[in-house]
Design a protein around this motif. Structure first.
Motif, PDB file in Angstrom:
ATOM      1  N   SER A   1       3.915  -4.908 -11.195  1.00  0.00           N
ATOM      2  CA  SER A   1       4.124  -4.613  -9.771  1.00  0.00           C
ATOM      3  C   SER A   1       3.433  -5.621  -8.862  1.00  0.00           C
ATOM      4  CB  SER A   1       3.601  -3.213  -9.452  1.00  0.00           C
ATOM      5  OG  SER A   1       2.200  -3.175  -9.630  1.00  0.00           O
ATOM      6  N   PHE A   2       3.879  -5.629  -7.598  1.00  0.00           N
ATOM      7  CA  PHE A   2       3.238  -6.421  -6.544  1.00  0.00           C
ATOM      8  C   PHE A   2       2.492  -5.488  -5.600  1.00  0.00           C
ATOM      9  CE2 PHE A   2       7.276  -8.937  -7.175  1.00  0.00           C
ATOM     10  CZ  PHE A   2       6.676 -10.005  -7.836  1.00  0.00           C
ATOM     11  N   ASP A   3       1.906  -4.463  -6.093  1.00  0.00           N
ATOM     12  CA  ASP A   3       1.306  -3.463  -5.216  1.00  0.00           C
ATOM     13  C   ASP A   3       0.050  -2.910  -5.870  1.00  0.00           C
ATOM     14  OD1 ASP A   3       2.042  -1.317  -7.069  1.00  0.00           O
ATOM     15  OD2 ASP A   3       4.080  -1.698  -6.410  1.00  0.00           O
ATOM     16  N   LYS A   4      -0.479  -1.833  -5.312  1.00  0.00           N
ATOM     17  CA  LYS A   4      -1.754  -1.344  -5.856  1.00  0.00           C
ATOM     18  C   LYS A   4      -1.580  -0.520  -7.130  1.00  0.00           C
ATOM     19  CE  LYS A   4      -2.404   2.628  -2.728  1.00  0.00           C
ATOM     20  NZ  LYS A   4      -3.306   3.168  -1.698  1.00  0.00           N
ATOM     21  N   GLN A   5      -0.349  -0.451  -7.649  1.00  0.00           N
ATOM     22  CA  GLN A   5      -0.175   0.183  -8.954  1.00  0.00           C
ATOM     23  C   GLN A   5      -0.997  -0.554 -10.015  1.00  0.00           C
ATOM     24  OE1 GLN A   5       1.412   3.116  -9.375  1.00  0.00           O
ATOM     25  NE2 GLN A   5       0.582   3.097 -11.437  1.00  0.00           N
TER      26      GLN A   5
ATOM     27  N   ASP B   1       0.820  -1.206   0.000  1.00  0.00           N
ATOM     28  CA  ASP B   1       0.000   0.000   0.000  1.00  0.00           C
ATOM     29  C   ASP B   1       0.855   1.258   0.000  1.00  0.00           C
ATOM     30  OD1 ASP B   1      -2.539  -1.085  -0.064  1.00  0.00           O
ATOM     31  OD2 ASP B   1      -3.175  -0.213   1.829  1.00  0.00           O
ATOM     32  N   SER B   2       2.027   1.172   0.634  1.00  0.00           N
ATOM     33  CA  SER B   2       2.844   2.376   0.840  1.00  0.00           C
ATOM     34  C   SER B   2       4.106   2.390  -0.020  1.00  0.00           C
ATOM     35  CB  SER B   2       3.254   2.469   2.315  1.00  0.00           C
ATOM     36  OG  SER B   2       4.073   1.375   2.685  1.00  0.00           O
ATOM     37  N   SER B   3       4.272   1.388  -0.884  1.00  0.00           N
ATOM     38  CA  SER B   3       5.524   1.223  -1.643  1.00  0.00           C
ATOM     39  C   SER B   3       5.215   0.778  -3.069  1.00  0.00           C
ATOM     40  CB  SER B   3       6.399   0.136  -0.991  1.00  0.00           C
ATOM     41  OG  SER B   3       6.374   0.206   0.409  1.00  0.00           O
ATOM     42  N   ARG B   4       6.197   0.966  -3.932  1.00  0.00           N
ATOM     43  CA  ARG B   4       6.146   0.328  -5.249  1.00  0.00           C
ATOM     44  C   ARG B   4       7.104  -0.852  -5.240  1.00  0.00           C
ATOM     45  NH1 ARG B   4       5.275   5.661  -6.910  1.00  0.00           N
ATOM     46  NH2 ARG B   4       3.424   5.911  -8.222  1.00  0.00           N
ATOM     47  N   PHE B   5       6.565  -2.043  -5.409  1.00  0.00           N
ATOM     48  CA  PHE B   5       7.353  -3.276  -5.490  1.00  0.00           C
ATOM     49  C   PHE B   5       7.304  -3.777  -6.930  1.00  0.00           C
ATOM     50  CE2 PHE B   5       6.083  -4.644  -0.878  1.00  0.00           C
ATOM     51  CZ  PHE B   5       7.002  -3.762  -0.349  1.00  0.00           C
ATOM     52  N   TRP B   6       8.468  -3.913  -7.549  1.00  0.00           N
ATOM     53  CA  TRP B   6       8.529  -4.410  -8.921  1.00  0.00           C
ATOM     54  C   TRP B   6       9.251  -5.754  -8.980  1.00  0.00           C
ATOM     55  CZ3 TRP B   6      11.070   0.731 -10.974  1.00  0.00           C
ATOM     56  CH2 TRP B   6      10.108   1.761 -10.982  1.00  0.00           C
ATOM     57  N   PRO B   7       8.783  -6.682  -9.816  1.00  0.00           N
ATOM     58  CA  PRO B   7       9.537  -7.927 -10.003  1.00  0.00           C
ATOM     59  C   PRO B   7      10.845  -7.652 -10.746  1.00  0.00           C
ATOM     60  CG  PRO B   7       7.577  -7.886 -11.419  1.00  0.00           C
ATOM     61  CD  PRO B   7       7.521  -6.658 -10.582  1.00  0.00           C
ATOM     62  N   ALA B   8      11.958  -7.994 -10.123  1.00  0.00           N
ATOM     63  CA  ALA B   8      13.271  -7.658 -10.689  1.00  0.00           C
ATOM     64  C   ALA B   8      13.499  -8.332 -12.042  1.00  0.00           C
ATOM     65  CB  ALA B   8      14.378  -8.058  -9.719  1.00  0.00           C
ATOM     66  N   ASP B   9      12.948  -9.529 -12.218  1.00  0.00           N
ATOM     67  CA  ASP B   9      13.208 -10.263 -13.462  1.00  0.00           C
ATOM     68  C   ASP B   9      12.441  -9.691 -14.651  1.00  0.00           C
ATOM     69  OD1 ASP B   9      10.696 -11.082 -12.686  1.00  0.00           O
ATOM     70  OD2 ASP B   9      11.105 -13.231 -12.795  1.00  0.00           O
ATOM     71  N   GLN B  10      11.535  -8.746 -14.395  1.00  0.00           N
ATOM     72  CA  GLN B  10      10.789  -8.118 -15.502  1.00  0.00           C
ATOM     73  C   GLN B  10      11.111  -6.633 -15.634  1.00  0.00           C
ATOM     74  OE1 GLN B  10       6.477  -9.260 -15.634  1.00  0.00           O
ATOM     75  NE2 GLN B  10       7.002 -10.544 -13.870  1.00  0.00           N
ATOM     76  N   TYR B  11      12.107  -6.181 -14.875  1.00  0.00           N
ATOM     77  CA  TYR B  11      12.415  -4.748 -14.855  1.00  0.00           C
ATOM     78  C   TYR B  11      12.969  -4.275 -16.187  1.00  0.00           C
ATOM     79  CZ  TYR B  11      14.879  -0.412 -13.634  1.00  0.00           C
ATOM     80  OH  TYR B  11      15.343   0.880 -13.608  1.00  0.00           O
ATOM     81  N   GLN B  12      12.343  -3.250 -16.733  1.00  0.00           N
ATOM     82  CA  GLN B  12      12.771  -2.683 -18.012  1.00  0.00           C
ATOM     83  C   GLN B  12      12.442  -1.197 -18.028  1.00  0.00           C
ATOM     84  OE1 GLN B  12      11.381  -5.016 -21.289  1.00  0.00           O
ATOM     85  NE2 GLN B  12      12.632  -3.937 -22.780  1.00  0.00           N
ATOM     86  N   PRO B  13      13.436  -0.325 -17.768  1.00  0.00           N
ATOM     87  CA  PRO B  13      13.160   1.117 -17.747  1.00  0.00           C
ATOM     88  C   PRO B  13      12.612   1.597 -19.089  1.00  0.00           C
ATOM     89  CG  PRO B  13      15.381   0.639 -16.940  1.00  0.00           C
ATOM     90  CD  PRO B  13      14.855  -0.629 -17.531  1.00  0.00           C
ATOM     91  N   GLY B  14      11.913   2.734 -19.044  1.00  0.00           N
ATOM     92  CA  GLY B  14      11.353   3.298 -20.262  1.00  0.00           C
ATOM     93  C   GLY B  14       9.839   3.312 -20.252  1.00  0.00           C
ATOM     94  N   GLY B  15       9.245   2.884 -19.142  1.00  0.00           N
ATOM     95  CA  GLY B  15       7.788   2.880 -19.023  1.00  0.00           C
ATOM     96  C   GLY B  15       7.391   2.357 -17.658  1.00  0.00           C
ATOM     97  N   PRO B  16       6.089   2.213 -17.414  1.00  0.00           N
ATOM     98  CA  PRO B  16       5.638   1.644 -16.143  1.00  0.00           C
ATOM     99  C   PRO B  16       6.086   0.190 -16.018  1.00  0.00           C
ATOM    100  CG  PRO B  16       3.818   2.647 -17.386  1.00  0.00           C
ATOM    101  CD  PRO B  16       4.982   2.560 -18.311  1.00  0.00           C
ATOM    102  N   GLN B  17       6.173  -0.288 -14.779  1.00  0.00           N
ATOM    103  CA  GLN B  17       6.629  -1.663 -14.521  1.00  0.00           C
ATOM    104  C   GLN B  17       5.479  -2.525 -13.988  1.00  0.00           C
ATOM    105  OE1 GLN B  17      10.057  -2.340 -15.216  1.00  0.00           O
ATOM    106  NE2 GLN B  17       9.733  -0.297 -16.057  1.00  0.00           N
TER     107      GLN B  17
END
Length: 294
Positions: free
Chosen positions: A248-252, A230-246
């Motif tokens: 996530s494991f959160d309410k994003q 709820d209070s953080s952005r958690f992204w799966p590292a194995d799918q990380y690719q800068p240049g756009g939204p990621q």
């Protein structure tokens, strides 16, 4: 997981606040914080809850609070319902696994936000001004890029239904005093850096997070919640690719769905499809399992 609890009903206890997610009761010497299954996005509470979300948030918070005790003490007295005041025991079914008995700290009037990556409102501000909260950043950054160094980007604490506003560090000094402002900034960054390093070993990037602190007998305590979806952005590292939204494991995930609707980001909230509710819950639970192994 238990039935969805949108709000607690404990008539024998003194309700002092019902926030976006948490119901807070005054039980004498301490406060009782109960984390409901409500979920908010863009500062609007959704009509549907996420089953078991309150338990997930509580378990993740307790995990991080415990890990960081050498950096800063926290407000928890107990999470064992059997140790709660006797008046609370009648509501055991509503409290089990989703509540914390805590010290009555006086909250500081700022949200302590820390960013290691550029995303969300920070990305929007950077595109417009080349900075976040008045902190100039290098040109040419892409959305979701890792920042050259971790930055502290505090905000105001808005009333329910209002939006938080980013503020410069000088405003934190004005609100809290220079010494306390420096302490919360340094503590915020220290917690984040340790959490980010730990999460990386579990395949999670913590892009940013926000903390709340309070004073208890003149001692600074970490209060509210700790590094939750709820209070953080958690992204799966194995799918990380800068240049756009990621991903996530959160309410994003929920925010991204809401962005596809013709909705003005004000109450009343649109109804959520069952699939969105289910998938949001799965993301929260996956964050818990990855981080804590539970």
């Amino acid at each position: 997981m238990t039935a969805t609890i949108m709000q607690t009903d404990c008539p024998g206890l003194k309700l002092v606040n019902r926030g976006k997610v948490r119901d807070i009761y005054d039980v004498g010497e301490h406060l009782l914080i109960v984390t409901s299954d409500r979920i908010s996005a863009f500062d609007v509470i959704m009509n549907e809850g996420i089953p078991g979300k309150g338990q997930v948030l509580t378990e993740i918070s307790v995990f991080w609070f415990s890990m960081m005790q050498d950096i800063i003490p926290n407000h928890i007295v107990s999470t064992n319902v059997e140790e709660f005041p006797s008046a609370a025991l009648a509501y055991r079914d509503q409290l089990e696994g989703r509540s914390m008995l805590v010290k009555k700290a006086r909250p500081l009037p700022v949200e302590c936000i820390v960013r290691g990556y550029i995303s969300g409102s920070g990305w929007k501000e950077y595109q417009a001004k080349g900075s976040i909260c008045g902190i100039p950043l290098p040109s040419g950054l892409k959305e979701s890029d890792r920042l050259p160094e971790v930055i502290f980007t505090p905000s105001t604490k808005a009333e329910l239904g209002e939006h938080d506003e980013n503020i410069p560090f000088s405003k934190v000094e004005e609100l809290c005093g220079a010494a306390l402002a420096a302490q919360v900034r340094d503590t915020t960054i220290a917690i984040y850096e340790r959490a980010r390093s730990y999460a990386a070993t579990k395949g999670i990037i913590i892009a940013d997070t926000k903390f709340e602190f309070g004073l208890y007998n003149d001692q600074l305590l970490w209060i509210d919640e700790a590094l939750t979806p709820d209070s953080s952005r958690f992204w799966p590292a194995d799918q990380y690719q800068p240049g756009g939204p990621q991903p996530s494991f959160d309410k994003q995930f929920l925010r991204d769905y809401l962005e596809t609707l013709d909705w003005g980001k004000k109450a009343p909230a649109p109804d959520l499809p069952a699939e969105i509710v289910r998938k949001t819950g799965e993301k929260y639970r996956e964050a818990l399992v990855r981080l804590t192994g539970k």
